[in-house]
Design an enzyme around this catalytic site. Structure first.
Site, mmCIF file in Angstrom:
data_model
loop_
_atom_site.group_PDB
_atom_site.id
_atom_site.type_symbol
_atom_site.label_atom_id
_atom_site.label_comp_id
_atom_site.label_asym_id
_atom_site.label_seq_id
_atom_site.Cartn_x
_atom_site.Cartn_y
_atom_site.Cartn_z
ATOM 1 N N LYS A 185 6.092 0.848 -10.192
ATOM 2 C CA LYS A 185 5.202 1.219 -11.421
ATOM 3 C C LYS A 185 4.014 1.364 -10.858
ATOM 4 O O LYS A 185 3.341 0.553 -9.904
ATOM 5 C CB LYS A 185 5.151 -0.303 -11.994
ATOM 6 C CG LYS A 185 4.360 -0.163 -13.544
ATOM 7 C CD LYS A 185 3.507 -1.265 -14.069
ATOM 8 C CE LYS A 185 1.935 -1.352 -13.386
ATOM 9 N NZ LYS A 185 1.102 -0.087 -13.610
ATOM 10 N N GLU A 261 -0.732 -6.904 -0.580
ATOM 11 C CA GLU A 261 -1.957 -6.065 0.090
ATOM 12 C C GLU A 261 -3.112 -6.123 -1.000
ATOM 13 O O GLU A 261 -2.789 -5.237 -1.904
ATOM 14 C CB GLU A 261 -1.409 -4.416 0.446
ATOM 15 C CG GLU A 261 -0.243 -4.726 1.406
ATOM 16 C CD GLU A 261 -0.310 -5.114 2.840
ATOM 17 O OE1 GLU A 261 -1.603 -5.235 3.278
ATOM 18 O OE2 GLU A 261 0.628 -5.497 3.569
ATOM 19 N N CYS A 296 -9.512 0.128 0.189
ATOM 20 C CA CYS A 296 -9.350 -1.266 0.475
ATOM 21 C C CYS A 296 -10.181 -1.881 1.566
ATOM 22 O O CYS A 296 -10.769 -2.777 1.958
ATOM 23 C CB CYS A 296 -8.020 -2.020 0.407
ATOM 24 S SG CYS A 296 -6.898 -1.179 1.482
ATOM 25 N N GLU A 395 -15.928 -7.118 -3.956
ATOM 26 C CA GLU A 395 -15.307 -5.777 -3.822
ATOM 27 C C GLU A 395 -15.920 -5.006 -4.781
ATOM 28 O O GLU A 395 -15.483 -5.252 -5.769
ATOM 29 C CB GLU A 395 -13.941 -5.867 -3.733
ATOM 30 C CG GLU A 395 -13.335 -4.556 -2.842
ATOM 31 C CD GLU A 395 -11.626 -4.411 -3.048
ATOM 32 O OE1 GLU A 395 -11.144 -5.134 -4.023
ATOM 33 O OE2 GLU A 395 -11.164 -4.080 -1.964
#
Ligand code: NAD
Length: 495
Positions: A185, A261, A296, A395
């Site tokens: 997906k 992750e 990331c 983040e």
């Protein structure tokens, strides 16, 4: 500049790919795929949900059970995986252009980084699979214990939008090479290249049903995959918020193996005895602004030892104009568009938050290229950031650098580790003891010393703490997509 003819010539197909066939969602629902480059509608994409996921999982299960893929000798799977990797290179321009239109990254990097890395990843795991031996345990001579790896079964893969092809490849390559079936997906913000990858896999000889793609939204298509009772493993890359839900869904359903992750807030630590200040400055700026800061592992917390901070920032500011956002379809552009309006507004909100928290805006801070109808933001640097501020803790996933300072190694290790994340870090020093000592003390999955951007498929990628569970890349990734089986054989030796 890519011509509008090249863009017009692209045949974008947003239908799902299940059991080797393109198909609309069962409900017929679609969603708009909007380009962040200029706000244009690219195509309609199938809005998959439970019924489509059920079909894809059933196709993947049937392919696994009849062994049409896992039953092939490793050398055969290798040849097909390599053909798959070649397909990406043969369609490199088309894939790069699609990626740029879909999620806004500069086309030069979509071509040189994303297509090449995804292809290399498929090739590398294909190459590996006929070179891995199983084990015989050193048991007593009355028994023979075989320790063998077997594919885990049906692997669900959910990926984000920042490196759509690479994130998918890091998971599907080891999963497929090991003999599993996959249901992928992609992110609703960047679904197009994943669908093309599945078509190219078919052309390369991966049998129908082995690699299926169900585009759609997280709660509608992602959750049914993570909760599915017939999915054996879920491999997720995305935010820590959703990653936590993935582990819950795995536990709530069939205890499928769950690998995540997740996010990062990586510290980049520059000591006064940095061996090459210019290189450190280029790496600090280049790495936070690469991919519009949507990485990331972007080194978003820059710690510079107080005595060299002014000199460092002067050099850094001189580089910022080179990262001015521009049309990503122009091959000279290095900073493209933010993936969509939601993400753009989130980045702009963090910039306002930084100002209100008392950080000093040194560069950028504004939306850019508004007239284009696209989503652009200036490369932004805040100085005077404290580790407790939201812009140092959370983040941002945009081109925003937070600059902090420190007094000595103990101080910076304490600050660097004071984060819920633990993905990557860098240390710049000419003192080998300090480099090793700090590297050991940092609670992160990867430490760079005197560089930031070195990377290779041969090394594991993943994080400590809330940056996730498990590792992508390298031979370690096979651990995620294989079960370990022990077979004991009794030996009554006649001699
Ligand atoms: P996200 O968590 O919002 O979405 C990731 C994927 O999860 C998408 O496909 C989304 O549709 C799906 N999803 C959302 N809600 C879901 C739900 N309830 N159930 C199942 N699936 C759901 O993340 P994003 O905004 O797409 O990506 C950015 C994040 O990804 C950042 O946090 C970034 O750090 C992280 N990331 C991590 C790595 C790594 O290797 N550690 C690499 C790239 C990106």
């Amino acid at each position: 500049m890519i011509t509008s003819d090249a863009v017009q010539a692209l045949k974008l197909d947003g239908r799902a790919l299940i059991n080797g066939k393109r198909q609309a969602s069962k409900s017929g629902a679609t969603f708009d795929c909007i380009s962040p480059v200029d706000g244009r509608l690219l195509t309609q994409v199938a809005r998959c949900e439970q019924a489509d996921v059920d079909d894809a999982v059933a196709a993947a299960r049937a392919a696994f059970e009849d062994k049409r893929w896992r039953g092939k000798a490793p050398a055969q799977r290798k040849r097909i995986m390599i053909a798959f990797a070649d397909q990406l290179l043969q369609h490199a321009d088309e894939l790069a252009l699609t990626e740029t239109l879909d999620m806004g990254k500069p086309v030069k990097y979509a071509r040189s980084v994303d297509v090449n890395s995804a292809s290399n990843c498929l090739r590398w795991y294909g190459e590996a699979v006929d070179k891995i031996y199983d084990e015989i345990a050193p048991t007593a001579s009355t028994g023979l214990a075989l320790i063998q790896r077997e594919p885990v079964g049906v692997v669900g893969v959910i990926v984000p939008w920042n490196y759509p092809m690479i994130m998918a490849a890091w998971k599907i390559a080891p999963a497929l090479a090991a003999g599993n079936s996959v249901v992928l997906k992609p992110s609703e913000k960047s679904p197009l290249t994943a669908l093309r990858l599945a078509e190219l896999a078919l052309e390369a000889g991966i049998p129908p049903g082995v690699f299926n793609v169900v585009p759609g939204f997280g709660p509608e298509a992602g959750s049914p995959l993570a909760l599915h009772m017939d999915v054996d493993c879920i491999a997720f890359t995305g935010s820590t918020r959703v990653g936590k839900q993935i582990h819950v869904m795995a536990g709530q359903s069939n205890l499928k193996r769950a690998w995540t992750e997740l996010g990062g807030k990586s510290p980049n630590i520059v000591f006064a005895d940095c061996p090459n200040l210019d290189r450190a400055v280029e790496a600090a700026i280049g790495s936070i602004f690469f991919n519009q800061g949507e990485s990331c592992n972007a080194p978003s917390r820059l710690f510079v030892e107080a005595s060299i901070k002014d000199a460092f920032l002067e050099k850094a500011l001189a580089l910022v104009p080179g990262y001015a956002p521009a049309n990503p379809l122009d091959p000279s552009t290095v900073m493209g568009a933010i993936v969509d309006k939601t993400q753009l507004n989130s980045v702009l909100r963090y910039i306002e938050l930084g100002k209100s928290e008392g950080a000093r805006l040194l560069a950028g801070g504004e939306q850019a290229l508004i007239d284009t109808g696209g989503c652009y933001v200036q490369p932004t640097i805040f100085d005077g950031v404290k580790n407790e501020m939201a812009i140092a803790r959370e983040e941002i996933f945009g081109p925003v650098l937070s600059v902090l300072s420190f007094t000595d190694a103990a101080d910076v290790v304490r600050q660097a580790n004071a984060s819920v994340y633990g993905l990557q870090a860098a240390v710049w020093t000419r003192d080998i003891n300090k480099a090793h000592g700090v590297a050991r003390a940092l609670r992160v999955g990867t430490v760079h010393v005197n560089q930031y951007d070195e990377d290779d498929i041969t090394v594991p990628f993943g994080g400590y703490k809330q940056s996730g569970v498990g590792r992508d890349k390298s031979l370690h990734a096979f651990d995620k997509y294989t079960e370990t089986k022990t077979t004991w054989i009794r030996i009554d030796s006649p001699v």
